[in-house]
Scaffold this motif. Sequence first.
Motif, short mmCIF file in Angstrom:
data_model
loop_
_atom_site.label_atom_id
_atom_site.label_comp_id
_atom_site.label_asym_id
_atom_site.label_seq_id
_atom_site.Cartn_x
_atom_site.Cartn_y
_atom_site.Cartn_z
N PHE A 15 -22.77 44.84 62.61
CA PHE A 15 -21.53 44.32 63.19
C PHE A 15 -20.81 45.40 64.00
O PHE A 15 -20.29 45.13 65.08
CB PHE A 15 -20.61 43.78 62.09
CG PHE A 15 -19.36 43.16 62.63
CD1 PHE A 15 -19.37 41.86 63.12
CD2 PHE A 15 -18.17 43.87 62.67
CE1 PHE A 15 -18.22 41.29 63.63
CE2 PHE A 15 -17.02 43.31 63.18
CZ PHE A 15 -17.04 42.01 63.66
N ALA A 16 -20.81 46.63 63.49
CA ALA A 16 -20.14 47.72 64.21
C ALA A 16 -20.84 48.00 65.54
O ALA A 16 -20.18 48.16 66.57
CB ALA A 16 -20.12 48.98 63.35
N SER A 19 -20.20 45.16 67.87
CA SER A 19 -18.81 45.18 68.29
C SER A 19 -18.57 46.18 69.40
O SER A 19 -17.80 45.92 70.33
CB SER A 19 -17.89 45.53 67.11
OG SER A 19 -17.91 44.51 66.16
N GLY A 23 -17.68 43.89 72.17
CA GLY A 23 -16.40 43.78 71.46
C GLY A 23 -15.48 42.69 71.95
O GLY A 23 -14.90 41.95 71.15
N ASP A 24 -15.30 42.56 73.24
CA ASP A 24 -14.37 41.56 73.77
C ASP A 24 -14.86 40.14 73.48
O ASP A 24 -14.06 39.27 73.14
CB ASP A 24 -14.17 41.74 75.27
CG ASP A 24 -13.38 42.99 75.59
OD1 ASP A 24 -12.61 43.44 74.72
OD2 ASP A 24 -13.51 43.51 76.71
N ILE A 26 -16.86 39.13 71.01
CA ILE A 26 -16.75 38.87 69.58
C ILE A 26 -15.29 38.69 69.19
O ILE A 26 -14.94 37.80 68.42
CB ILE A 26 -17.39 40.00 68.75
CG1 ILE A 26 -18.91 39.98 68.95
CG2 ILE A 26 -17.06 39.86 67.28
CD1 ILE A 26 -19.61 41.15 68.33
N GLY A 27 -14.41 39.55 69.72
CA GLY A 27 -13.00 39.45 69.39
C GLY A 27 -12.40 38.11 69.77
O GLY A 27 -11.65 37.51 69.00
N PRO A 44 -11.21 40.75 61.67
CA PRO A 44 -12.65 41.02 61.67
C PRO A 44 -12.99 42.49 61.44
O PRO A 44 -13.94 42.81 60.73
CB PRO A 44 -13.10 40.56 63.05
CG PRO A 44 -12.11 39.53 63.45
CD PRO A 44 -10.80 39.98 62.85
N ALA A 45 -12.21 43.39 62.00
CA ALA A 45 -12.49 44.82 61.83
C ALA A 45 -12.31 45.25 60.39
O ALA A 45 -13.14 45.98 59.83
CB ALA A 45 -11.60 45.64 62.75
N ALA A 48 -15.11 43.51 58.19
CA ALA A 48 -16.41 44.16 58.39
C ALA A 48 -16.42 45.56 57.79
O ALA A 48 -17.41 45.98 57.18
CB ALA A 48 -16.75 44.22 59.87
#
Length: 178
Positions: A15-16, A19, A23-24, A26-27, A44-45, A48
Amino acid sequence: METLYLGCLALGVIFAVVSVLLGDLIGSALDGIFDVVSFHFISPAVLAGGITVFGGAGILLTRYSSLDNGPILALSLLTAAFMGVVMYLGVVKPVNKSEMSSGFSMNELPGKIGEITVPVPAQGYGEIMVKFGAGNSLHTAASFDHHPLPAGIKVVVVEVEDGVALVSEFEQRRGVDA
């Protein structure tokens, strides 16, 4: 149990990495998932990060301690919860508070003081720099009074027409007739 911990650790690492790369996307995709829960600290951060810490702590405690599965599970959950709170208070909350937009509307330009960066001829275009917040923005400019304006002088934006700032000298220069 070690398979569960390893799976959580791997899921968190994946996931990291994803991301960072996407990132954008997924966010925005996960943005509304946690709206049904009224807690703002579940993001989410943080989620995760908590899952990753849970998996890592579980693996470390399983391999390097003589504890049974129950206490290892409890300690892993406590460690994950603690690190989730630390991550929320130390990273997520300050970042959310510090977000600010550098955007502005051209309709905000009239009345602003700027400086000529590219000379503006009597009939034609030049460039001005206007301070907005902590930054500066450059804009195409034309003389409102149809007088040439040299670089370095202060001007005031009188109006904006077709995306061009119409400017007039802010202070009359000494020795120049008006």
